[in-house]
Design a protein around this motif. Structure first.
Motif, mmCIF file in Angstrom:
data_model
loop_
_atom_site.group_PDB
_atom_site.id
_atom_site.type_symbol
_atom_site.label_atom_id
_atom_site.label_comp_id
_atom_site.label_asym_id
_atom_site.label_seq_id
_atom_site.Cartn_x
_atom_site.Cartn_y
_atom_site.Cartn_z
ATOM 1 N N SER A 45 117.295 -19.465 7.944
ATOM 2 C CA SER A 45 115.623 -18.865 8.059
ATOM 3 C C SER A 45 115.602 -17.775 8.876
ATOM 4 O O SER A 45 114.993 -17.088 8.786
ATOM 5 C CB SER A 45 114.881 -20.029 8.345
ATOM 6 O OG SER A 45 114.820 -21.371 7.118
ATOM 7 N N ALA A 46 116.466 -18.118 10.310
ATOM 8 C CA ALA A 46 116.237 -17.046 11.189
ATOM 9 C C ALA A 46 116.877 -15.858 10.663
ATOM 10 O O ALA A 46 116.364 -14.671 11.140
ATOM 11 C CB ALA A 46 116.769 -17.485 12.538
ATOM 12 N N ALA A 47 118.047 -16.042 10.125
ATOM 13 C CA ALA A 47 118.737 -14.838 9.514
ATOM 14 C C ALA A 47 117.749 -14.098 8.731
ATOM 15 O O ALA A 47 117.732 -12.846 8.330
ATOM 16 C CB ALA A 47 120.210 -15.261 8.948
ATOM 17 N N GLN A 48 117.257 -14.712 7.639
ATOM 18 C CA GLN A 48 116.350 -14.458 6.612
ATOM 19 C C GLN A 48 115.309 -13.694 7.201
ATOM 20 O O GLN A 48 114.881 -12.219 6.747
ATOM 21 C CB GLN A 48 115.876 -15.337 5.540
ATOM 22 C CG GLN A 48 115.165 -14.784 4.677
ATOM 23 C CD GLN A 48 114.926 -16.077 3.325
ATOM 24 O OE1 GLN A 48 115.390 -17.034 3.452
ATOM 25 N NE2 GLN A 48 113.859 -15.752 2.721
ATOM 26 N N SER A 49 114.654 -14.066 8.164
ATOM 27 C CA SER A 49 113.434 -13.370 8.981
ATOM 28 C C SER A 49 113.949 -12.348 9.468
ATOM 29 O O SER A 49 113.048 -11.324 9.527
ATOM 30 C CB SER A 49 112.644 -14.544 9.815
ATOM 31 O OG SER A 49 113.668 -14.755 10.835
ATOM 32 N N TYR A 50 114.914 -12.438 10.220
ATOM 33 C CA TYR A 50 115.715 -11.080 10.875
ATOM 34 C C TYR A 50 115.691 -9.876 9.892
ATOM 35 O O TYR A 50 115.450 -8.651 10.230
ATOM 36 C CB TYR A 50 116.786 -11.415 11.558
ATOM 37 C CG TYR A 50 117.270 -10.196 12.468
ATOM 38 C CD1 TYR A 50 117.134 -10.277 13.655
ATOM 39 C CD2 TYR A 50 118.193 -9.215 11.850
ATOM 40 C CE1 TYR A 50 117.893 -9.204 14.664
ATOM 41 C CE2 TYR A 50 118.400 -8.324 12.706
ATOM 42 C CZ TYR A 50 118.366 -8.158 13.995
ATOM 43 O OH TYR A 50 118.884 -7.255 14.846
ATOM 44 N N ALA A 51 116.231 -10.189 8.782
ATOM 45 C CA ALA A 51 116.714 -9.199 7.580
ATOM 46 C C ALA A 51 115.469 -8.796 7.086
ATOM 47 O O ALA A 51 115.269 -7.544 6.554
ATOM 48 C CB ALA A 51 117.861 -9.767 6.480
ATOM 49 N N ASN A 52 114.501 -9.539 6.955
ATOM 50 C CA ASN A 52 113.036 -9.405 6.287
ATOM 51 C C ASN A 52 112.454 -8.332 7.139
ATOM 52 O O ASN A 52 111.879 -7.281 6.628
ATOM 53 C CB ASN A 52 112.406 -10.467 6.010
ATOM 54 C CG ASN A 52 112.614 -11.421 5.013
ATOM 55 O OD1 ASN A 52 113.412 -10.995 4.279
ATOM 56 N ND2 ASN A 52 112.258 -12.611 5.112
ATOM 57 N N ILE A 53 112.566 -8.390 8.750
ATOM 58 C CA ILE A 53 111.808 -7.462 9.294
ATOM 59 C C ILE A 53 112.450 -6.211 9.299
ATOM 60 O O ILE A 53 111.985 -5.129 9.140
ATOM 61 C CB ILE A 53 111.863 -8.081 10.918
ATOM 62 C CG1 ILE A 53 110.902 -9.251 11.009
ATOM 63 C CG2 ILE A 53 111.497 -7.013 12.090
ATOM 64 C CD1 ILE A 53 110.843 -9.821 12.300
ATOM 65 N N GLN A 57 103.499 -9.740 8.666
ATOM 66 C CA GLN A 57 103.751 -11.163 8.329
ATOM 67 C C GLN A 57 105.032 -11.740 8.452
ATOM 68 O O GLN A 57 105.375 -12.749 8.743
ATOM 69 C CB GLN A 57 103.449 -11.112 6.547
ATOM 70 C CG GLN A 57 101.890 -10.766 6.199
ATOM 71 C CD GLN A 57 101.682 -10.837 4.781
ATOM 72 O OE1 GLN A 57 102.483 -11.537 4.128
ATOM 73 N NE2 GLN A 57 100.603 -10.027 4.290
ATOM 74 N N SER A 58 106.114 -10.526 8.425
ATOM 75 C CA SER A 58 107.307 -11.118 8.481
ATOM 76 C C SER A 58 107.559 -11.289 9.852
ATOM 77 O O SER A 58 108.375 -12.208 10.364
ATOM 78 C CB SER A 58 108.353 -9.824 8.013
ATOM 79 O OG SER A 58 108.234 -9.768 6.752
ATOM 80 N N GLU A 59 106.951 -10.320 11.003
ATOM 81 C CA GLU A 59 107.139 -10.741 12.423
ATOM 82 C C GLU A 59 106.399 -12.278 12.741
ATOM 83 O O GLU A 59 107.068 -13.074 13.535
ATOM 84 C CB GLU A 59 106.438 -9.740 13.094
ATOM 85 C CG GLU A 59 107.181 -8.341 13.014
ATOM 86 C CD GLU A 59 106.437 -6.993 13.595
ATOM 87 O OE1 GLU A 59 107.107 -6.168 14.079
ATOM 88 O OE2 GLU A 59 105.229 -7.267 13.813
#
Length: 455
Positions: free
Chosen positions: A136-144, A205-207
């Motif tokens: 989830s952390a990797a995904q949220s980082y990539a989303n930002i 939202q991603s942040e």
């Protein structure tokens, strides 16, 4: 065929971010984000506390091996009033008893083994939770990173469209353009402003999701590379590794062991039991003969269950059904993990192919845009043609940003399904939680109210 690892390395070598962090020292890497999430995420810390509670099941089960000690004290005061006077009599009794189970049909033995299996299953479940949080952390980082690129792309598009509007207005002023050209440029500019607002909102939202998962505000996010550590050479290797190392499968297998021991424990209720009890009692007082005495006794009791209302049979059948259920859940976990691996592998291959295609599309779209602009200067193209060509460039750039994000997420999802997205395999700079330390500290505890950390 070029392997996924090689494709990822090739893509990483040529990948450049559209937004660079203003201060390198403040930039956060995707590994740093995962490390912070591993240390700070409240859901993960709650899961660790839950495992520590599961650890206590072992000393609780082992209490069946240990003696039970009880002390008692009674006192009686009797007042008797007669014609010849008033008399007070008092009696007292203190005693201590020790009860030791000698044999209970192997119930305690199997209860301990079941509790230990629950602990091992809990460790694998915790590992699965850790992997999910890291993913989830990797995904949220990539989303930002993706959203930042899209914001940058749309801002550049907005600047380009302002130039086109100014150019269309200038041509109209000198009689070379039309009001239609100006209106088309104005409409496209308004649409671009709306798209930019939407992109900024999506970035916020991603942040917010990043802060929830990682526990810190994003700083200096840069375009990450797809995962490389622990990546498989082929789909077959990925599937084989996942079936062997995925913590969800291993946890399900330990649940089968626990259920098997619960069946044996339930069957133990139908076996004889032997209990040894010793007691010492001291009697004092002035009633009767007024002599104090001490009594000591040792009792051995053999209990042979014959019929307990049928509950024992129902409990055994119930335990067997639970065992069958847990065996089925192992097959379900294997099928689910295999599906996840195949899906992630396919998504990664697709994303890497889309990256290559998007780069070619961007190059061609930019050349086409330049040509359309030149042709408009000589009257062979209209402003609408220029705007359409610019939209093609915008779509290609945003497609590349999305493909880059998908490649990163799919690579880490593949590692997660394989059980390789861990602190040790990825080399994260964070202290790894060791669940066995708490277990070793409590598994043989006889007494004590405080937890290991002093609470």
């Amino acid at each position: 065929m070029v392997s996924i690892v090689r494709k990822a390395a090739l893509w990483a070598a040529v990948s450049t971010s559209l937004l660079l962090a203003p201060h390198a020292v403040l930039a956060e890497t995707i590994y740093g984000a995962m490390a912070k999430a591993y240390a700070n995420n409240p859901d993960l810390n709650a899961a660790r506390a839950g495992l520590r509670a599961t650890d206590e099941g072992v000393p609780i089960a082992k209490s069946g091996y240990r003696p039970q000690v009880a002390a008692s004290a009674t006192g009686t005061l009797t007042r008797v009033e007669r014609e010849d006077g008033t008399f007070n009599f008092h009696d007292g009794q203190v005693g201590i008893s020790i009860t030791q189970m000698i044999f209970d049909g192997f119930q305690t033995l199997n209860n301990v083994r079941a509790a230990q299996s629950d602990v091992f299953s809990g460790r694998e479940t915790l590992k699965a939770n850790e992997i999910q949080i890291l993913l989830s952390a990797a995904q949220s980082y990539a989303n930002i990173a993706r959203d930042q690129q899209i914001v940058s792309i749309r801002r550049q598009n907005l600047a380009f469209l302002r130039e086109q509007l100014n150019a269309a207005q200038a041509r109209l002023d000198v009689g070379e353009g039309t009001r239609t050209d100006v209106s088309q440029a104005q409409a496209e500019l308004a649409n671009a402003q709306s798209l930019l607002v939407s992109a900024v909102a999506q970035l916020k939202q991603s942040e917010a999701v990043y802060v929830q998962i990682v526990g810190a505000a994003p700083t200096g996010i840069r375009q990450p590379r797809p995962a490389s550590k622990g990546m498989p050479r082929s789909l077959d290797q990925a599937v084989a590794t996942s079936l062997r190392e995925n913590p969800q499968i291993i946890a399900a297998q330990y649940n089968v062991d626990s259920a098997g021991f619960q069946v044996k424990s339930a069957e133990g209720t139908m076996l004889p039991g032997v209990v040894l009890q010793g007691s010492v009692t001291r009697n004092t007082g002035n009633s009767g003969g007024g002599l104090d005495d001490t009594t000591a006794s040792v009792t051995a009791r053999v209990e042979v269950p014959i019929y307990q209302g049928g509950a024992e049979y129902g409990q055994i059948r119930q335990a067997k059904e639970v065992l069958g259920q847990q065996r089925i859940l192992v097959d379900s976990a294997r099928a689910s993990v295999q599906q996840t691996v195949v899906t992630a592998h396919a998504q990664l291959e697709s994303a890497l192919a889309r990256i290559t295609a998007s780069r070619s599309q961007i190059s061609a779209a930019n050349l086409a845009l330049e040509g359309v602009i030149e042709e408009r200067k000589v009257g062979q193209r209209t402003t609408l043609d220029v705007l359409d060509a610019q939209q093609d460039v915008l779509d290609a750039q945003e497609s590349l940003a999305g493909a880059q994000r998908d490649a990163v997420v799919a690579s880490y999802a593949l590692l997660a399904a394989m059980g390789k997205l861990t602190v040790s395999v990825q080399g994260l700079q964070v202290a790894e939680y060791r669940p066995e330390q708490h277990y070793e500290a409590v598994k043989d505890k006889w007494f004590g109210l405080r937890t290991v950390d002093g609470r």
